[in-house]
Design an enzyme around this catalytic site. Structure first.
Site, PDB file in Angstrom:
ATOM      1  N   ALA A  10      75.177  36.251  26.348  1.00  0.00           N
ATOM      2  CA  ALA A  10      73.816  36.765  26.516  1.00  0.00           C
ATOM      3  C   ALA A  10      73.285  36.501  27.922  1.00  0.00           C
ATOM      4  CB  ALA A  10      72.900  36.124  25.483  1.00  0.00           C
ATOM      5  N   ARG A  16      71.750  48.788  32.946  1.00  0.00           N
ATOM      6  CA  ARG A  16      71.629  50.157  32.437  1.00  0.00           C
ATOM      7  C   ARG A  16      70.391  50.369  31.570  1.00  0.00           C
ATOM      8  NH1 ARG A  16      77.810  50.049  30.399  1.00  0.00           N
ATOM      9  NH2 ARG A  16      77.323  47.813  30.461  1.00  0.00           N
ATOM     10  N   ASP A 103      74.617  41.914  22.625  1.00  0.00           N
ATOM     11  CA  ASP A 103      74.047  43.264  22.626  1.00  0.00           C
ATOM     12  C   ASP A 103      74.637  44.145  21.517  1.00  0.00           C
ATOM     13  OD1 ASP A 103      76.569  43.688  23.668  1.00  0.00           O
ATOM     14  OD2 ASP A 103      75.896  44.874  25.388  1.00  0.00           O
ATOM     15  N   ASN A 170      87.290  48.299  21.274  1.00  0.00           N
ATOM     16  CA  ASN A 170      86.983  46.875  21.170  1.00  0.00           C
ATOM     17  C   ASN A 170      85.489  46.738  20.902  1.00  0.00           C
ATOM     18  OD1 ASN A 170      86.605  44.118  21.612  1.00  0.00           O
ATOM     19  ND2 ASN A 170      86.641  44.342  23.851  1.00  0.00           N
ATOM     20  N   ASN A 228      73.804  49.376  25.554  1.00  0.00           N
ATOM     21  CA  ASN A 228      73.794  49.236  27.015  1.00  0.00           C
ATOM     22  C   ASN A 228      72.634  49.977  27.662  1.00  0.00           C
ATOM     23  OD1 ASN A 228      76.144  47.694  26.971  1.00  0.00           O
ATOM     24  ND2 ASN A 228      77.431  49.512  27.007  1.00  0.00           N
ATOM     25  N   ARG A 333      41.056  43.594  11.996  1.00  0.00           N
ATOM     26  CA  ARG A 333      41.523  42.940  13.217  1.00  0.00           C
ATOM     27  C   ARG A 333      41.902  41.476  12.944  1.00  0.00           C
ATOM     28  NH1 ARG A 333      36.967  44.213  17.265  1.00  0.00           N
ATOM     29  NH2 ARG A 333      38.184  42.761  18.534  1.00  0.00           N
ATOM     30  N   ASN A 386      27.246  40.415  16.939  1.00  0.00           N
ATOM     31  CA  ASN A 386      27.882  39.113  17.154  1.00  0.00           C
ATOM     32  C   ASN A 386      27.986  38.714  18.612  1.00  0.00           C
ATOM     33  OD1 ASN A 386      29.736  41.202  17.568  1.00  0.00           O
ATOM     34  ND2 ASN A 386      31.476  39.848  17.217  1.00  0.00           N
ATOM     35  N   ARG A 440      11.573  46.110   9.731  1.00  0.00           N
ATOM     36  CA  ARG A 440      11.622  47.440  10.341  1.00  0.00           C
ATOM     37  C   ARG A 440      10.187  47.896  10.512  1.00  0.00           C
ATOM     38  NH1 ARG A 440      13.786  49.521   4.610  1.00  0.00           N
ATOM     39  NH2 ARG A 440      11.789  49.971   3.663  1.00  0.00           N
TER      40      ARG A 440
HETATM   41  C1  UD1 Z   1      82.209  44.861  26.625  1.00  0.00           C
HETATM   42  C2  UD1 Z   1      83.748  44.773  26.612  1.00  0.00           C
HETATM   43  C3  UD1 Z   1      84.325  46.076  26.054  1.00  0.00           C
HETATM   44  C4  UD1 Z   1      83.743  46.336  24.665  1.00  0.00           C
HETATM   45  C5  UD1 Z   1      82.220  46.312  24.685  1.00  0.00           C
HETATM   46  C6  UD1 Z   1      81.674  46.328  23.267  1.00  0.00           C
HETATM   47  C7  UD1 Z   1      84.331  43.384  28.524  1.00  0.00           C
HETATM   48  C8  UD1 Z   1      84.859  43.350  29.903  1.00  0.00           C
HETATM   49  N1  UD1 Z   1      84.222  44.568  27.964  1.00  0.00           N
HETATM   50  O1  UD1 Z   1      81.881  45.921  27.528  1.00  0.00           O
HETATM   51  O2  UD1 Z   1      85.750  45.983  25.966  1.00  0.00           O
HETATM   52  O3  UD1 Z   1      84.222  47.586  24.183  1.00  0.00           O
HETATM   53  O4  UD1 Z   1      81.721  45.109  25.300  1.00  0.00           O
HETATM   54  O5  UD1 Z   1      80.279  46.458  23.223  1.00  0.00           O
HETATM   55  O6  UD1 Z   1      84.084  42.342  27.958  1.00  0.00           O
HETATM   56  N2  UD1 Z   1      77.734  39.070  29.668  1.00  0.00           N
HETATM   57  C9  UD1 Z   1      77.553  37.779  30.108  1.00  0.00           C
HETATM   58  N3  UD1 Z   1      78.007  37.429  31.342  1.00  0.00           N
HETATM   59  C10 UD1 Z   1      78.640  38.313  32.152  1.00  0.00           C
HETATM   60  C11 UD1 Z   1      78.826  39.639  31.694  1.00  0.00           C
HETATM   61  C12 UD1 Z   1      78.372  39.987  30.448  1.00  0.00           C
HETATM   62  O7  UD1 Z   1      76.998  36.945  29.396  1.00  0.00           O
HETATM   63  O8  UD1 Z   1      79.033  37.903  33.261  1.00  0.00           O
HETATM   64  C13 UD1 Z   1      77.240  39.441  28.321  1.00  0.00           C
HETATM   65  C14 UD1 Z   1      76.160  40.518  28.343  1.00  0.00           C
HETATM   66  O9  UD1 Z   1      74.871  39.956  28.375  1.00  0.00           O
HETATM   67  C15 UD1 Z   1      76.424  41.276  27.044  1.00  0.00           C
HETATM   68  C16 UD1 Z   1      77.882  41.034  26.748  1.00  0.00           C
HETATM   69  O10 UD1 Z   1      78.300  39.975  27.574  1.00  0.00           O
HETATM   70  O11 UD1 Z   1      75.649  40.759  25.972  1.00  0.00           O
HETATM   71  C17 UD1 Z   1      78.742  42.258  27.027  1.00  0.00           C
HETATM   72  O12 UD1 Z   1      78.601  42.639  28.377  1.00  0.00           O
HETATM   73  P1  UD1 Z   1      78.463  44.157  28.815  1.00  0.00           P
HETATM   74  O13 UD1 Z   1      78.326  44.202  30.282  1.00  0.00           O
HETATM   75  O14 UD1 Z   1      77.459  44.834  27.988  1.00  0.00           O
HETATM   76  O15 UD1 Z   1      79.942  44.676  28.450  1.00  0.00           O
HETATM   77  P2  UD1 Z   1      80.401  46.160  28.114  1.00  0.00           P
HETATM   78  O16 UD1 Z   1      80.541  46.907  29.378  1.00  0.00           O
HETATM   79  O17 UD1 Z   1      79.535  46.742  27.069  1.00  0.00           O
HETATM   80 CA    CA Z   2      77.709  46.063  26.060  1.00  0.00          CA
END
Ligand code: UD1
Ligand code: CA
Length: 457
Positions: A10, A16, A103, A170, A228, A333, A386, A440
């Site tokens: 995370a 994006r 995500d 994946n 994304n 409210r 009020n 009144r």
């Molecule tokens: C990633 C996978 C991809 C898969 C997809 C599924 C990689 C290289 N690719 O791609 O194979 O199909 O998820 O949804 O892993 N994050 C970090 N630190 C970093 C980079 C990312 O914590 O340095 C976290 C992001 O916050 C995110 C998650 O890792 O929650 C995935 O990163 P993201 O950049 O969304 O990867 P994808 O391009 O979607």
């Molecule tokens: Ca992703």
């Protein structure tokens, strides 16, 4: 069963999304994506959950609280680099570690449990949660050899034309033998199109070492959605909404038009309640049994008793009792407390007011900063005055009071128990119990006045 650990990714910015809000904090049906993931992960029997934080670290940590441990990834160099940050907490452990992206808000505990089982059954060093989807654009592709065994994962951006044809993806969720994972992470390079350390590369590394690597293909493809951008966010919201509404319907709630009913995931609703179209129910709202809510109603953070009706109205951060009738077109409210059998009718606004049992404000009133007793009748068009432009003052209306139509109660003021206020009064002084108060101008009738001045043709 092995010891189980979890790593949740995370730390990314979520470029994006084009947003000031960090990606994993974007809500889906009222709950941040990463919270959905952690809530599901915590249903599994897991020793330690470590969330990797970076962008918006403090906010993510504040959101998840002590539901997780944290490891800071100062620079976002890729998903493998992210997992490595959990090394100091986890790398010595014996057991199985599940890695989940923050995500992918739709992933369910049941599916992760199946992934663990599959991993253990095959005595694998790594097991990838995969899915076949119609449009695999953007996802990592699963490359299998002639025997159908998993060889590696190729990221969309690094994939050849032929590899991009593959629609097994994946999902970003994996189980690993914990020690094998942290060993293999040392060997991941950033020699790829994005110049990042890819977690999926661990698969090929383990495979080349002759380890057992498997894939568990889920048929629950809606769970695999990775968010994304905002288009995917709306899709996640739609899928989560269907799931939530179905759950309520299976529990005995009637939702007349589920596609046009928006219920946050934390909402609780009792049996035989009917929700009409255009209704939005947000936050930690609880609604009792046999209620009628909607159409076109917004309720946020409210507690509502049994057999209450709320039609075409809005209610926020308030408690509403049983057998209450609200609307159409009422506005409740925050900080209002409405007891049983109260009626709040059309074009009535209530703010920070207590209403005792059986009281009524049936038409066109503003009641703010008020304590209204039980069995009070507030006539049409009555107002609690009020606010003097600087401060707010309290109006007390004791039990059994009758407020005539179009009265102004200038606060601070108390209307004593059982008193009557005559219609059209502007009350500036306390009214004793059982008194009739008239405030009144006296009516004057001037006989034949019109003819005398020849005002009428
Ligand atoms: C990633 C996978 C991809 C898969 C997809 C599924 C990689 C290289 N690719 O791609 O194979 O199909 O998820 O949804 O892993 N994050 C970090 N630190 C970093 C980079 C990312 O914590 O340095 C976290 C992001 O916050 C995110 C998650 O890792 O929650 C995935 O990163 P993201 O950049 O969304 O990867 P994808 O391009 O979607
Ligand atoms: Ca992703």
């Amino acid at each position: 069963m092995h010891n189980r650990y979890a790593v949740i990714l995370a730390a990314g910015q979520g470029t994006r999304m084009k947003s000031k809000l960090y990606k994993v904090l974007h809500p889906v049906c009222g709950k941040p994506m990463v919270q959905h993931v952690v809530d599901q992960v915590r249903k599994l029997n897991i020793q330690e959950v470590v969330t990797i934080i970076g962008h918006g670290a403090e906010l993510v940590q504040a959101q998840l609280g002590d539901g997780s441990l944290y490891a800071l990834q100062e620079q976002q160099l890729g998903t493998a680099h992210a997992v490595r940050q959990a090394g100091s907490m986890l790398e010595e452990k014996e057991g199985v570690t599940i890695v989940v992206c923050g995500d992918t808000p739709l992933i369910k505990a049941e599916t992760m449990e199946s992934l663990f089982k599959h991993h253990e059954e095959f005595a694998a060093k790594a097991t990838i949660l995969t899915a076949r989807i119609a449009d695999p654009t953007g996802y990592g592709r699963i490359i299998r050899n002639e025997g159908g065994l998993v060889e590696k994962i190729v990221e969309h951006k690094d994939a050849s034309e032929a590899e991009r044809e593959i629609n097994e993806i994946n999902t970003g969720t994996y189980c690993f033998d914990n020690r094998a994972l942290f060993e293999a992470l040392r060997n991941v390079s950033n020699d790829n199109v994005q110049g990042e350390y890819y977690l999926p590369d661990v698969i090929e590394i383990l495979k080349k070492q002759g380890e057992i690597v498997t894939a568990f293909q889920t048929t629950e493809f809606t769970e695999t959605l990775g968010v994304n951008d905002r288009v995917a966010l709306a899709e996640a919201e739609r899928l989560m909404r269907i799931r939530t509404n179905e759950l309520h319907m299976r529990n005995g709630v009637t939702i007349v038009d589920p596609q046009n009913t928006y219920i946050d995931t934390e909402v609780e609703i009792g049996q035989d309640t009917v929700i009409y179209p255009g209704t939005i129910i947000k936050g930690k709202t609880t609604i009792g049994e046999e209620c009628q809510i909607g159409p076109n109603t917004e309720i946020e953070e409210c507690e509502i008793g049994n057999k209450t009706v709320v039609r075409q109205s809005a209610a926020y951060k308030s408690s509403i009792g049983a057998h209450v009738n609200i609307g159409p077109f009422a506005h409740i409210r925050p900080e209002s407390k409405i007891s049983n059998e109260v009626k709040i009718g059309n074009f009535v606004e209530i703010k920070k007011a207590v209403f005792g049992t059986g009281s009524k404000a049936s038409h066109l009133s503003y009641i703010g900063d008020a304590e209204v007793g039980s069995d009070v009748n507030i006539g049409c068009g009555s107002i609690t005055v009020n606010y003097d432009g600087k401060n707010k003052f309290l109006t007390k209306i004791e039990d059994g009071v009758f407020i005539g139509c179009n009265s102004n109660l200038v606060a601070p003021v108390t209307i004593g128990k059982g008193a009557y206020v005559a219609a059209g009064s502007t009350i500036t002084k306390d009214v004793p119990g059982d008194a009739l108060s008239i405030a009144r101008a006296k009516q004057v009738n001037k006989e034949n006045y019109v003819q005398k001045f020849n005002l009428k043709k």
